[in-house]
Design a protein around this motif. Structure first.
Motif, PDB file in Angstrom:
ATOM      1  N   HIS A 114       5.742 -32.525   4.817  1.00  0.00           N
ATOM      2  CA  HIS A 114       6.146 -30.903   4.209  1.00  0.00           C
ATOM      3  C   HIS A 114       7.537 -30.772   5.054  1.00  0.00           C
ATOM      4  N   ASP A 163      14.740 -30.426   6.975  1.00  0.00           N
ATOM      5  CA  ASP A 163      13.526 -29.501   7.500  1.00  0.00           C
ATOM      6  C   ASP A 163      14.474 -28.258   8.163  1.00  0.00           C
ATOM      7  N   HIS A 164      14.184 -27.102   7.626  1.00  0.00           N
ATOM      8  CA  HIS A 164      15.001 -25.834   8.372  1.00  0.00           C
ATOM      9  C   HIS A 164      16.437 -26.170   8.147  1.00  0.00           C
ATOM     10  N   GLU A 209      12.449 -35.356   6.789  1.00  0.00           N
ATOM     11  CA  GLU A 209      12.395 -34.197   7.704  1.00  0.00           C
ATOM     12  C   GLU A 209      13.434 -33.913   8.404  1.00  0.00           C
ATOM     13  N   GLU A 257       8.552 -28.222  -5.629  1.00  0.00           N
ATOM     14  CA  GLU A 257       9.072 -27.217  -4.921  1.00  0.00           C
ATOM     15  C   GLU A 257       8.473 -25.971  -4.958  1.00  0.00           C
ATOM     16  N   THR A 258       7.508 -25.818  -5.939  1.00  0.00           N
ATOM     17  CA  THR A 258       6.520 -24.840  -5.437  1.00  0.00           C
ATOM     18  C   THR A 258       5.062 -25.413  -5.735  1.00  0.00           C
ATOM     19  N   GLY A 316      14.701 -19.773   0.400  1.00  0.00           N
ATOM     20  CA  GLY A 316      14.000 -20.930   0.731  1.00  0.00           C
ATOM     21  C   GLY A 316      12.957 -21.420   0.015  1.00  0.00           C
ATOM     22  N   HIS A 317      12.484 -22.546   0.266  1.00  0.00           N
ATOM     23  CA  HIS A 317      11.258 -23.255  -0.436  1.00  0.00           C
ATOM     24  C   HIS A 317      10.608 -24.073   0.571  1.00  0.00           C
ATOM     25  N   ASN A 318       9.070 -24.065   0.457  1.00  0.00           N
ATOM     26  CA  ASN A 318       8.234 -24.690   1.049  1.00  0.00           C
ATOM     27  C   ASN A 318       7.801 -26.037   0.321  1.00  0.00           C
ATOM     28  N   TYR A 319       8.853 -27.067   0.774  1.00  0.00           N
ATOM     29  CA  TYR A 319       8.805 -28.249  -0.027  1.00  0.00           C
ATOM     30  C   TYR A 319       7.651 -29.097   0.393  1.00  0.00           C
ATOM     31  N   GLU A 320       6.866 -29.818  -0.739  1.00  0.00           N
ATOM     32  CA  GLU A 320       5.765 -30.725  -0.344  1.00  0.00           C
ATOM     33  C   GLU A 320       6.202 -32.136  -0.713  1.00  0.00           C
ATOM     34  N   ASN A 341      10.605 -27.323   5.162  1.00  0.00           N
ATOM     35  CA  ASN A 341      11.290 -25.930   4.507  1.00  0.00           C
ATOM     36  C   ASN A 341      12.693 -26.166   4.543  1.00  0.00           C
TER      37      ASN A 341
END
Ligand code: NI
Length: 135
Positions: free
Chosen positions: A10, A80-81, A76, A125-126, A41-45, A12
């Motif tokens: 995961h 990430d961020h 990551e 992406e979602t 932003g998106h919370n990517y999985e 972001n």
């Protein structure tokens, strides 16, 4: 017999989908909310799949600890961020769509994999929108 092992990760990240050579209006028409000039932003999985033969000595296809560390170092730690457009060199000249991202992630992981293993990457992406790439 080949088995597929998968590891989830995961991160972001922020992005903006736009082309410099298009007007703001055209960017808005094509990319909609994802073209917001102020980024979003998106919370990517991420799901990484590795397919190969089970090593008779270990019973593993791949040591999950190695796969976990590889995803951390190659994906990551880099994304990430981060603002993908401005902080990730692969996207300085490439639109950070999920489609382009999944290829960048695949290309980052592939050189570190056992060449006999098949690699496939899925990026959400979602929760409802996701893309996959396997070379
Ligand atoms: Ni977006």
């Amino acid at each position: 017999m080949k088995v597929t092992v998968s590891r989830k990760a995961h991160f972001n990240a922020a992005h903006r989908l736009y082309r410099k050579d298009w007007s703001d209006e055209k960017n808005q028409t094509i990319f909609g909310k994802c073209s917001n000039p102020h980024f979003h932003g998106h919370n990517y999985e991420l799901v990484v799949h590795v397919t190969g033969i089970i090593n008779p000595d270990t019973g593993y296809v791949i040591d999950m600890k190695i796969l976990k560390d590889l995803i951390k170092e190659e994906v990551e730690d880099k994304m990430d961020h981060k603002n993908l457009n401005e902080e990730v060199p692969e996207f300085y000249d490439k639109i950070p769509t999920a489609e382009n991202m999944v290829i960048v992630i695949y290309e980052a992981l592939k050189p570190h994999m056992n060449p006999e293993h098949e690699l496939a990457v899925t990026l959400y992406e979602t929760p409802r929108n996701f893309v996959s790439y396997s070379g």
